[in-house]
Scaffold this active site. Structure first.
Site, PDB file in Angstrom:
ATOM      1  N   LYS A   1      25.731 -13.246  12.511  1.00 29.25           N
ATOM      2  CA  LYS A   1      24.561 -12.461  12.909  1.00 29.25           C
ATOM      3  C   LYS A   1      23.454 -12.706  11.890  1.00 29.25           C
ATOM      4  CE  LYS A   1      22.389  -8.919  12.325  1.00 29.25           C
ATOM      5  NZ  LYS A   1      21.033  -9.443  12.562  1.00 29.25           N
TER       6      LYS A   1
ATOM      7  N   GLY B   1      22.714  -9.161   1.899  1.00 28.10           N
ATOM      8  CA  GLY B   1      21.604  -8.284   2.258  1.00 28.10           C
ATOM      9  C   GLY B   1      21.472  -7.154   1.260  1.00 28.10           C
ATOM     10  N   SER B   2      20.852  -6.091   1.711  1.00 25.03           N
ATOM     11  CA  SER B   2      20.524  -4.998   0.795  1.00 25.03           C
ATOM     12  C   SER B   2      21.763  -4.170   0.446  1.00 25.03           C
ATOM     13  CB  SER B   2      19.476  -4.088   1.448  1.00 25.03           C
ATOM     14  OG  SER B   2      20.021  -3.514   2.623  1.00 25.03           O
TER      15      SER B   2
ATOM     16  N   VAL C   1      22.561  -1.430   3.132  1.00 28.47           N
ATOM     17  CA  VAL C   1      23.337  -1.866   4.303  1.00 28.47           C
ATOM     18  C   VAL C   1      24.748  -2.308   3.873  1.00 28.47           C
ATOM     19  CG1 VAL C   1      23.465  -3.537   6.193  1.00 28.47           C
ATOM     20  CG2 VAL C   1      21.287  -2.452   5.647  1.00 28.47           C
ATOM     21  N   GLY C   2      24.842  -2.912   2.699  1.00 31.53           N
ATOM     22  CA  GLY C   2      26.162  -3.322   2.201  1.00 31.53           C
ATOM     23  C   GLY C   2      27.128  -2.150   2.119  1.00 31.53           C
TER      24      GLY C   2
ATOM     25  N   GLU D   1      27.236  -9.562  -0.923  1.00 33.04           N
ATOM     26  CA  GLU D   1      26.275 -10.148  -1.862  1.00 33.04           C
ATOM     27  C   GLU D   1      24.982  -9.377  -1.705  1.00 33.04           C
ATOM     28  OE1 GLU D   1      26.885 -14.565  -0.877  1.00 33.04           O
ATOM     29  OE2 GLU D   1      27.674 -13.979  -2.818  1.00 33.04           O
TER      30      GLU D   1
ATOM     31  N   CYS E   1      17.154 -12.314  -4.288  1.00 32.33           N
ATOM     32  CA  CYS E   1      18.019 -11.317  -4.932  1.00 32.33           C
ATOM     33  C   CYS E   1      18.002 -11.515  -6.439  1.00 32.33           C
ATOM     34  CB  CYS E   1      19.439 -11.431  -4.391  1.00 32.33           C
ATOM     35  SG  CYS E   1      20.092 -13.110  -4.487  1.00 32.33           S
TER      36      CYS E   1
ATOM     37  N   GLN F   1       8.328  -4.176   5.309  1.00 36.45           N
ATOM     38  CA  GLN F   1       8.625  -4.536   3.921  1.00 36.45           C
ATOM     39  C   GLN F   1       7.366  -4.403   3.050  1.00 36.45           C
ATOM     40  OE1 GLN F   1      11.283  -5.226   2.469  1.00 36.45           O
ATOM     41  NE2 GLN F   1      10.808  -6.503   0.715  1.00 36.45           N
TER      42      GLN F   1
ATOM     43  N   GLU G   1      15.238  -1.937  -6.067  1.00 34.56           N
ATOM     44  CA  GLU G   1      14.845  -3.298  -5.708  1.00 34.56           C
ATOM     45  C   GLU G   1      13.742  -3.235  -4.662  1.00 34.56           C
ATOM     46  OE1 GLU G   1      17.284  -5.583  -3.034  1.00 34.56           O
ATOM     47  OE2 GLU G   1      17.092  -7.351  -4.303  1.00 34.56           O
TER      48      GLU G   1
HETATM   49  P1  NAD Z   1      18.987  -6.096   5.052  1.00 32.06           P
HETATM   50  O1  NAD Z   1      20.127  -5.463   4.379  1.00 32.06           O
HETATM   51  O2  NAD Z   1      17.948  -5.239   5.667  1.00 32.06           O
HETATM   52  O3  NAD Z   1      19.499  -7.046   6.242  1.00 32.06           O
HETATM   53  C1  NAD Z   1      20.456  -8.052   6.017  1.00 32.06           C
HETATM   54  C2  NAD Z   1      21.196  -8.316   7.323  1.00 32.06           C
HETATM   55  O4  NAD Z   1      21.903  -7.131   7.676  1.00 32.06           O
HETATM   56  C3  NAD Z   1      20.293  -8.659   8.498  1.00 32.06           C
HETATM   57  O5  NAD Z   1      20.932  -9.626   9.299  1.00 32.06           O
HETATM   58  C4  NAD Z   1      20.204  -7.344   9.242  1.00 32.06           C
HETATM   59  O6  NAD Z   1      19.959  -7.504  10.616  1.00 32.06           O
HETATM   60  C5  NAD Z   1      21.599  -6.789   9.019  1.00 32.06           C
HETATM   61  N1  NAD Z   1      21.711  -5.330   9.169  1.00 32.06           N
HETATM   62  C6  NAD Z   1      20.738  -4.399   9.089  1.00 32.06           C
HETATM   63  N2  NAD Z   1      21.259  -3.171   9.294  1.00 32.06           N
HETATM   64  C7  NAD Z   1      22.589  -3.329   9.487  1.00 32.06           C
HETATM   65  C8  NAD Z   1      23.679  -2.440   9.714  1.00 32.06           C
HETATM   66  N3  NAD Z   1      23.488  -1.142   9.820  1.00 32.06           N
HETATM   67  N4  NAD Z   1      24.921  -2.960   9.841  1.00 32.06           N
HETATM   68  C9  NAD Z   1      25.142  -4.287   9.725  1.00 32.06           C
HETATM   69  N5  NAD Z   1      24.139  -5.186   9.510  1.00 32.06           N
HETATM   70  C10 NAD Z   1      22.880  -4.710   9.407  1.00 32.06           C
HETATM   71  O7  NAD Z   1      18.372  -7.109   3.992  1.00 32.06           O
HETATM   72  P2  NAD Z   1      17.109  -8.076   4.105  1.00 32.06           P
HETATM   73  O8  NAD Z   1      15.875  -7.289   3.931  1.00 32.06           O
HETATM   74  O9  NAD Z   1      17.234  -8.977   5.280  1.00 32.06           O
HETATM   75  O10 NAD Z   1      17.367  -8.974   2.814  1.00 32.06           O
HETATM   76  C11 NAD Z   1      17.021  -8.538   1.556  1.00 32.06           C
HETATM   77  C12 NAD Z   1      18.203  -8.096   0.750  1.00 32.06           C
HETATM   78  O11 NAD Z   1      19.181  -9.123   0.694  1.00 32.06           O
HETATM   79  C13 NAD Z   1      17.824  -7.800  -0.681  1.00 32.06           C
HETATM   80  O12 NAD Z   1      18.449  -6.626  -1.084  1.00 32.06           O
HETATM   81  C14 NAD Z   1      18.357  -9.009  -1.439  1.00 32.06           C
HETATM   82  O13 NAD Z   1      18.606  -8.768  -2.798  1.00 32.06           O
HETATM   83  C15 NAD Z   1      19.594  -9.300  -0.666  1.00 32.06           C
HETATM   84  N6  NAD Z   1      20.069 -10.681  -0.903  1.00 32.06           N
HETATM   85  C16 NAD Z   1      21.166 -10.859  -1.691  1.00 32.06           C
HETATM   86  C17 NAD Z   1      21.619 -12.140  -1.979  1.00 32.06           C
HETATM   87  C18 NAD Z   1      22.833 -12.348  -2.851  1.00 32.06           C
HETATM   88  O14 NAD Z   1      23.376 -13.437  -2.834  1.00 32.06           O
HETATM   89  N7  NAD Z   1      23.272 -11.357  -3.631  1.00 32.06           N
HETATM   90  C19 NAD Z   1      20.937 -13.249  -1.454  1.00 32.06           C
HETATM   91  C20 NAD Z   1      19.816 -13.018  -0.649  1.00 32.06           C
HETATM   92  C21 NAD Z   1      19.389 -11.720  -0.373  1.00 32.06           C
END
Ligand code: NAD
Length: 488
Positions: free
Chosen positions: A177, A230-231, A234-235, A252, A286, A331, A385
């Site tokens: 996804k 991702g964030s 959400v993680g 991550e 990130c 954002q 962040e």
């Molecule tokens: P986000 O958490 O908003 O979204 C990431 C993904 O999760 C997207 O595909 C989104 O559609 C999905 N998502 C959103 N809500 C969800 C839910 N309730 N359940 C499951 N999936 C859901 O993050 P973003 O704004 O797309 O990306 C930015 C974040 O990603 C920052 O926090 C950044 O630090 C992090 N990031 C981390 C790494 C790493 O390797 N540690 C690398 C790149 C980005």
């Protein structure tokens, strides 16, 4: 080439077929806010179909020798490389980047893909001694089964490669996804993998809104491993949803990364790296350096150099620009509001802090490079962040105080020190509480063969990519052979 964007219609890709749904959302070019594609939003039925398809295809894929799986993935990398210009143009449009930057990301994705294709020849287990004379033992790696991969928008092509290639080389079937902000490149890359020989049902893409389909995917009974980039917000939700059924989970997450500038540093170099760390990719990394900690003796002169670098930065998506827009309006609004709250609380904005309003930028989601000083270490802007081109400056009087500030964060992803002192560099590398330490450069991420990840709220202890990613996508099996010498 750009005309074709107006006609792009992106659907989920299941078993090699585009599965259309009626409900759609626009995909916007962050550079000018214009619609470049329609995204057909997946629903629960589409998630179900993707899961069933992946499950049905997985065991046959796992039976193909890993070396052969690697050959298929190498072919996919060659195909993506050959179509690199097209992929880069798509990424530049959907993520709002200069073409040169998008090309760099395409190259990084191919490099990552090749590394994992090569792992097909090295899916090592171990042989071990045992406590009995007639017993030998070894471990072998087996696929987890169905891997659900949920990725962020910031560098869409490497984000795809970082997860899809290791999951596949290990013999898993995939339900990916991608971010709803960058669905086009994911569709393009998935089709290339299928064209190269990955069986259609082995790689499925569910295109939809994270808040809607994400929880369905993370908690689905057919899923054996969830890998998420991702964030942290959400993680945490994913960990809860997947944890209920005890799925394996790799997270991550975010960072609030510190760079320490010592009083013996090369200040021009430090200012250059601070600007690159804080602002490249519009701070949407990130690993972005968002807390710049400077020793008092050089604070004023460093601040002057750093602010000058920020002011000289060129925004836009033409080649030669330093960085582009952030990914979406939401954002941008979040960042502007956070800066306003910090100012109200007494912090000073030294430069930036505003939406860019120059002609050619004002319709896009552009934030000017922002440097803030005077925010306490425990202020919201110091601890949260923002994922944008915003850095905070802090003045410290001694090395120990600086280290304490580096480590005083909910996150622990990357860290960096600028110093000419070997002793300080070594001490910093030992005591900085982060998954990555860099000496005399920037806060940056990983190379494909290196494990990347962080401590505390930056992750849950797994590492991807590198060979450590194989631990995410495989289960270990112990195999014992018992012999009976009496029967020889
Ligand atoms: P986000 O958490 O908003 O979204 C990431 C993904 O999760 C997207 O595909 C989104 O559609 C999905 N998502 C959103 N809500 C969800 C839910 N309730 N359940 C499951 N999936 C859901 O993050 P973003 O704004 O797309 O990306 C930015 C974040 O990603 C920052 O926090 C950044 O630090 C992090 N990031 C981390 C790494 C790493 O390797 N540690 C690398 C790149 C980005």
């Amino acid at each position: 080439m750009l005309d074709r964007f107006s006609a792009i219609d992106i659907s989920s890709l299941i078993g090699g077929e585009a599965v259309k749904s009626a409900r759609t959302a626009p995909v916007l070019n962050p550079h000018d806010g214009r619609e470049i594609a329609r995204l057909r939003l997946a629903d629960a039925a589409i998630v179900e179909r993707a899961m069933k398809t992946a499950r049905a295809a997985q065991s046959a894929w796992a039976l193909i020798p890993a070396v052969e799986r690697g050959r298929i993935l190498h072919r996919a990398c060659n195909l993506i490389e050959a179509r690199g210009d097209e992929l880069s143009a798509l990424v530049a449009k959907e993520a709002g980047k200069a073409l040169a930057h998008a090309k760099g990301e395409t190259g990084a994705a191919v490099l990552c893909g090749r590394f994992f294709a090569g792992e097909g020849q090295r899916l090592f287990g171990r042989t071990m001694p045992t406590g009995a004379p007639n017993k030998s033992a070894m471990t072998v790696r087996e696929p987890c089964g169905v891997a659900a991969l949920i990725t962020a928008a910031n560098t869409p092509a490497p984000n795809f490669a970082w997860k899809v290639f290791p999951a596949l080389i290990c013999g898993n079937a995939v339900v990916l996804k991608p971010s709803e902000d960058t669905p086009i490149s994911a569709d393009f890359m998935a089709r290339a993998l299928i064209e190269a020989g990955v069986p259609a049902g082995v790689l499925n893409v569910v295109q939809g809104l994270g808040a809607e389909v994400g929880p369905l995917i993370a908690s689905h009974a057919e899923v054996d491993v969830v890998s998420f980039t991702g964030s942290t917000r959400v993680g945490r939700m994913i960990a809860r949803e997947a944890g209920e059924s005890l799925k394996k989970v790799s997270l991550e997450l975010g960072g609030k990364n510190a760079m320490l500038v010592c009083d013996d540093a090369d200040l021009d170099k430090a200012a250059q790296w601070a600007a690159a760390s804080a602002f490249s990719n519009a701070g949407q990394r990130c690993a972005a350096g968002s807390r710049i900690i400077v020793m008092a003796g050089v604070y004023d002169i460093f601040r002057e150099k750093f602010v000058a670098k920020a002011k000289a930065m060129k925004l836009g998506v033409d080649d030669g620009c330093d960085f582009g827009p952030v990914i979406n309006e939401r954002q941008l609004s979040n960042m502007l509001a956070a800066v306003a709250r910090a100012e109200q609380a007494g912090a000073r904005v030294l430069t930036g802090g505003k939406r860019a309003d120059a002609p050619g930028l004002r319709d896009g989601f552009y934030m000017t490079p922002t440097i803030i000083e005077g925010a306490p270490a425990d202020a919201e802007i110091s601890c949260t962040e923002l994922f944008g081109p915003i850095a905070n400056l802090y003045k410290v009087s001694a090395f120990d105080e600086a280290l304490a500030l580096v480590n005083n964060s909910p996150y622990g992803l990357t860290s960096c020190i600028h110093t000419k002192s070997f002793d300080r560099a070594i001490e910093f590398s030992r005591r900085a509480s982060a998954g990555v330490v860099v000496v005399n450069a920037g806060t940056f991420g990983s190379e494909p063969h290196m494990p990347f990840g962080g401590v505390r709220s930056s992750g849950n202890g797994t590492r991807e990519p590198g060979t450590e990613a194989l631990d995410v996508y495989t289960e270990l099996k112990d195999v014992y052979f018992i012999t009976e010498p009496g029967r020889l």
